[in-house]
Scaffold this active site. Structure first.
Site, short mmCIF file in Angstrom:
data_model
loop_
_atom_site.label_atom_id
_atom_site.label_comp_id
_atom_site.label_asym_id
_atom_site.label_seq_id
_atom_site.Cartn_x
_atom_site.Cartn_y
_atom_site.Cartn_z
N TRP A 5 -14.36 2.87 -1.99
CA TRP A 5 -15.13 2.94 -0.87
C TRP A 5 -14.43 3.54 0.64
O TRP A 5 -14.94 3.46 1.49
CB TRP A 5 -15.71 1.45 -0.56
CG TRP A 5 -16.84 1.22 -1.42
CD1 TRP A 5 -16.64 0.41 -2.70
CD2 TRP A 5 -18.50 1.59 -1.37
NE1 TRP A 5 -17.92 0.23 -3.02
CE2 TRP A 5 -18.89 0.96 -2.46
CE3 TRP A 5 -19.01 2.27 -0.35
CZ2 TRP A 5 -20.14 1.05 -2.62
CZ3 TRP A 5 -20.36 2.55 -0.74
CH2 TRP A 5 -20.85 1.84 -1.81
N TYR A 48 -10.33 0.81 -4.40
CA TYR A 48 -11.71 0.28 -4.57
C TYR A 48 -12.62 1.22 -4.33
O TYR A 48 -13.80 1.13 -4.31
CB TYR A 48 -11.99 -0.81 -3.88
CG TYR A 48 -13.04 -1.59 -4.69
CD1 TYR A 48 -12.91 -2.46 -5.86
CD2 TYR A 48 -14.30 -1.90 -3.99
CE1 TYR A 48 -13.80 -2.96 -6.29
CE2 TYR A 48 -15.36 -2.57 -4.58
CZ TYR A 48 -15.17 -3.43 -5.84
OH TYR A 48 -15.98 -3.90 -6.63
#
Length: 753
Positions: free
Chosen positions: A105, A103
Site C-alpha cells: 500500500w 505490504y
C-alpha cells in the site's frame, strides 16, 4: 506547475505553493475522497526520515529496538552496513534466514511499488522467506480456494451496475461502509459505489445491515439494522439456512446439481449430527436477534432477488473462515447464485474496486524475478515466526516449521499498524541480528530498525499509476524534489545491489526514466493505445482501451455445472469439503459450523472485560498512512484517537464525550478519547486502527495514542488459514483521571549531536 498524481484514494493534481502543497481532486471524479486532504502532510519534515540513520545501540552492541536513539550516517556508510549484514546472514545462515516484509500500500505507482522492489532485490541476491495472503483476507483466501476453487468472489464478484439494476434485497453482513469505498489498491479515478447504492435504493431495493455499527451502511439507504452480538454472524446465517430448508423455501434443485455435501451440511443444521438444531430459537440465544425477526428475514430473502454481501471484517476474527463459508452456504440454499443481482459477494465496500470489472489484460508491472527459497509463512504469523524458530504449526493441511530468521528487511508498509499485540511484536522484532527498513516517516517500524533508509514519497519521484479495476493510466510526474537525502526504494536497492556485485541483475542498466519507458512500451506491444511513451508522458493520462467482461459471476456455472465446473475437487460449490475434513482440524471442520470463539466463552456484559472492542478500518486515513494529515488530525480529540461507546455503557462508567479513557484487555491497554454515540450497539466500543503506535509511557498505557492493536490478541483464525484476528476482542473502559502524557509520534528518536 500542476502535476497529475494517482493515489490509493483517487486522482488529483498537486503543486508546490508558497503556502505548502496544494492538492485538487480530479474534476471528473463524482465522489472525491476527503482523504486527499492528508496528502500535503507527506512533506511534513517533522516526521520525515531526512537522512540515513543507524540505531545507536546496534553500533555499540547494546540497547533495545523501539527504545533507542538513532545517529545520522552517510549514505556510503549505511549502504556498507546494510550490504554487510545481508551478506553475512546469507553466507552463514542461508537466504532462508532473511525475511522480506512489505505490504503493497506504499504507492499507487507500479514501478515504485515497494513490494515489487524489495521482492525483486531479494530474489536477485538469492531469495528470502516470504509471506502469503494478507491481513485483510487471511482467512478468506485459503478457504475460498477449497469451497469455490478460486478467489473470484473477491476479484470478480457481480458488478455494481448489475446489482444496481437487479438486486431487490441487499443483506449486508458487516455492511458496505462508505469509508472503505474511498480507497483502492493501485488507485481509482472515479468513486462510484455510493451512486450505485443510491440507484438501487431509488429503484426500491431493500437493505438489511447486520453488524454492530449502524453507519456501516449510509443513512440514505434506509436500512433495517440488525445488531447481533459481535462474532455471532455464523450462528445467524446457519439459522437462516435452517428456516429456509425447514419451511421448503430452499432451492432444492440448485443444491442437488451445483453443490457438494448438502446432506452432511443438513445433518449438522438439523441437529442429526450433534443433537442441536440450528434453529432461529437456538440462534436467538447466541446472537440476541429475535427468532421471529430471523424467520421474517429468511422469508424476504427467499421471495426477492437477494445479494448476500460479506464484509472482509467478518473473517478477521477467531474462526473467521466460518462466517464466510456460512454466507456462501446461505446463498446456495437460496439458489440465486449466477442470476443477475443474486448470490453472494465478499468485500463489497471493502475497496472501491470490488464490484468493478477488471480489465482483460495485465498492466505495466515491475518483474520481480523468481524466489528460489520455498519457505513462507501466513502473513499474520510474523511474531510467532520470529519468537519461535523451529516450532511446528499447522497451515492449510500442512505441518510446517518456522524458519530461523536472522535479518528482517522491510520496505513499504508498517507491521506496527497491521499486526496484533504490539508488545509481543516489539519483543519479536528484538530477536533478529539485524532489521533494515526503508521509510519516509519515523513510524513505529522505523523505530524498531537498526538501519533506516530515508525513502521518498510518490510526490518526490516519477511513476506509472494504474489499477486493473480502473480505466486510467496516469503519468505520475514528480511534484517536488526529494526531501533531505531521501531516495526512492529503487535507488536504495540499486546501491545495495552494486555493493554486492549484482547491479546489472537488479537494474538491467536502466534508471527510473528508462524503466518507466520500458514498462510502458513492453505493455503496449499487445495492442496500440495510440500513444508512444513520450506522447503518453506529455499527455499525462491515457484512458485504457478494451472492454471488461461484464458477465455475472457464476452464470456459466449455473447454466451448465457439468460443462463449466468450478476448480474444486467436485467441480461444484463445496458445502462439505472432504479435503478440509481430512485435515482433522477441530477449529475448522469440513462444513460451516458455529464454533464458540474465546471472546464468547464469558457471556457478554460480564467478567473482567465485559465489552467488545471492534477495531475497524479508519474513516480518516488509509490504514496508518499520513495519520498526521489534516483529515486524520481533525478527527483526534485531545490528540488521541476517538473511541465510540454507547450512551448506556458510557453512563455506567461515568464517561462523557471528550474524556480520555483507558481501554484495557488481557493483552494490553491504550488511551483513547471518548465519543458517545448510539450508532454503536450496546456493549460495543469502536476504536479504529491506524493511530501511530506510541509506547513512550508504558506506566500509563501500552499505547498512549489509541492504537487498538495494543489490546488485541495475536492468534490465528484457525489451523486452516492462520489469518488475522484483530477485528474483535474483549475489553473494559475506565476514565483516565490524570492529564495524558505528551505524544512522541511527531518527535524523531534522533540522538543529539
Amino acid at each position: 506547475m500542476h502535476r497529475q498524481q494517482s493515489s490509493h484514494w483517487g486522482l488529483f493534481t498537486a503543486a508546490s505553493t508558497p503556502d505548502g502543497l496544494g492538492v485538487i481532486a480530479d474534476p471528473d471524479d463524482p465522489d472525491p475522497a476527503p482523504l486527499l486532504r492528508n496528502v500535503p502532510a507527506a512533506l511534513d519534515e517533522r516526521v520525515r526520515v531526512l537522512a540515513p540513520h543507524v540505531r545507536k545501540g546496534w553500533l555499540e552492541g547494546r540497547g533495545v529496538r523501539g527504545r533507542d536513539e538513532y545517529v545520522q550516517v552517510s549514505w556510503a556508510e549505511a549502504v556498507e552496513l546494510a550490504a554487510g549484514a545481508l551478506d553475512r546472514v546469507r553466507r552463514v545462515h542461508g537466504n532462508e534466514a532473511i525475511y522480506g516484509g512489505s505490504y503493497g500500500w506504499g504507492s499507487a505507482g507500479r514501478f515504485h511499488h515497494a513490494q515489487s522492489q524489495i521482492h525483486r532485490f531479494l530474489n536477485v541476491i538469492g531469495g528470502y522467506t516470504r509471506s502469503v495472503n494478507s491481513y485483510s483476507l487471511g482467512a478468506a483466501t485459503p478457504l475460498l480456494r477449497h469451497v469455490v476453487g478460486s478467489v473470484d468472489p473477491i476479484g470478480r464478484p457481480t458488478a455494481w451496475p448489475v446489482l444496481a439494476e437487479h438486486t431487490e434485497h441487499f443483506v449486508c453482513f458487516g455492511g458496505i461502509p462508505a469509508k472503505n469505498s474511498q480507497v483502492n489498491s493501485g488507485g481509482i479515478s472515479k468513486h462510484s459505489v455510493a451512486g450505485h447504492l443510491r440507484q438501487a435504493r431509488a429503484r426500491g431495493a431493500r437493505f438489511t445491515l447486520v453488524g454492530p455499527l449502524r453507519d456501516d451502511l449510509a443513512a440514505e439507504l434506509d436500512a433495517e439494522w440488525l445488531a447481533p452480538v459481535p462474532g455471532t454472524d455464523t450462528a445467524l446465517m446457519l439459522a437462516l439456512c435452517h428456516v429456509l430448508i425447514e419451511r421448503g423455501w430452499h432451492a432444492e434443485e440448485f443444491l442437488r446439481t451445483h453443490c457438494e455435501g448438502f446432506e452432511e451440511f443438513w445433518k449438522y443444521l438439523s441437529g442429526a449430527a450433534d443433537g442441536t438444531a440450528k434453529s432461529p430459537q437456538w440462534a436467538e440465544e447466541i446472537c440476541g436477534i429475535d427468532a421471529a425477526v430471523i424467520v421474517g428475514l429468511a422469508e424476504s430473502m427467499a421471495t426477492r432477488r437477494t445479494m448476500v454481501t460479506l464484509s472482509w471484517s467478518l473473517q478477521r476474527a477467531r474462526h473467521g473462515e466460518q462466517p464466510l463459508w456460512a454466507g456462501i452456504a446461505l446463498a446456495c440454499v437460496l439458489g440465486q447464485i449466477g442470476l443477475p443481482g443474486g448470490g453472494f459477494g465478499h468485500g463489497y465496500g471493502s475497496m472501491a474496486g470490488i464490484g468493478v470489472r477488471p480489465l482483460p489484460y495485465r498492466l505495466p508491472t515491475l518483474p520481480q524475478g523468481v524466489n528460489p527459497v520455498r519457505q513462507f509463512i501466513p502473513v499474520a504469523r510474523i511474531a510467532d515466526m520470529l519468537l519461535n524458530p523451529g516450532q511446528e504449526y499447522e497451515y492449510n493441511g500442512e505441518r510446517r516449521t518456522y524458519p530461523d530468521i536472522r535479518l528482517v528487511y522491510w520496505a513499504g508498509g508498517n507491521p506496527f499498524h497491521h499486526h496484533q499485540d504490539l508488545t509481543r511484536l516489539a519483543e519479536a522484532f528484538n530477536r533478529p541480528e539485524a532489521v533494515i527498513v526503508h521509510d519516509p516517516f519515523w513510524t513505529a517500524t522505523a523505530r524498531h530498525a537498526d538501519i533506516v533508509f530515508p525513502a521518498t514519497t510518490t510526490l518526490e519521484r516519477n511513476d506509472l499509476g494504474c489499477a486493473r479495476e480502473d480505466r486510467a493510466l496516469v503519468a505520475m510526474r514528480q511534484v517536488v524534489p526529494p526531501l533531505g537525502e531521501a531516495r526512492s526504494d529503487f535507488e536504495i536497492f540499486a546501491a545495495l545491489a552494486e555493493k554486492l556485485g549484482l547491479a546489472q541483475e537488479f537494474t538491467e542498466g536502466r534508471d527510473e526514466r528508462a524503466w518507466l519507458e520500458h514498462l510502458y512500451e513492453q505493455w503496449r506491444q499487445n495492442f496500440d493505445p495510440g500513444l508512444d511513451f513520450a506522447q503518453f508522458w506529455e499527455n499525462g493520462r491515457l484512458d485504457l482501451p478494451g472492454e471488461p467482461d461484464d458477465q455475472v459471476l457464476y452464470d456459466r456455472f449455473r447454466a451448465d455445472p457439468a460443462g463449466n465446473p468450478l476448480p474444486t475437487p467436485s467441480g461444484r460449490i463445496e458445502l462439505f469439503s472432504q479435503r478440509i475434513d481430512s485435515f482433522g482440524y477441530a477449529d475448522c471442520p469440513g462444513h460451516p459450523a458455529w464454533l464458540v470463539p474465546e471472546e464468547l466463552q464469558v457471556p457478554p456484559g460480564s467478567g473482567e472485560f465485559p465489552l467488545f472492542l471492534v477495531a475497524n478500518n479508519p474513516a480518516t486515513r488509509l490504514h496508518s498512512q499520513l495519520d498526521h494529515g489534516a483529515t486524520s488530525a481533525d478527527s483526534k480529540v485531545h490528540d488521541r484517537e476517538p473511541m465510540r461507546i454507547h450512551p448506556a455503557d458510557a453512563a455506567a462508567r461515568g464517561l462523557s464525550t471528550g474524556d480520555i479513557a483507558r481501554v484495557v484487555s488481557a493483552t494490553g491497554s491504550a488511551l483513547a478519547a471518548v465519543v458517545i454515540s448510539d450508532a454503536v450497539r450496546p456493549g460495543v466500543v469502536q476504536l479504529s486502527t491506524g493511530a501511530w503506535f506510541d509506547p513512550s509511557a508504558p506506566e500509563v498505557a501500552t499505547c498512549i495514542h489509541g492504537n487498538p492493536n495494543a489490546v488485541t490478541r495475536d492468534i490465528g483464525t484457525s489451523s486452516l488459514a492462520q489469518g488475522c484476528t484483530g477485528q474483535l476482542t474483549r475489553i473494559e473502559v475506565r476514565r483516565h483521571e490524570d492529564p495524558p502524557p505528551p505524544l512522541r509520534t511527531l518527535t524523531p528518536p534522533i540522538a543529539p549531536r
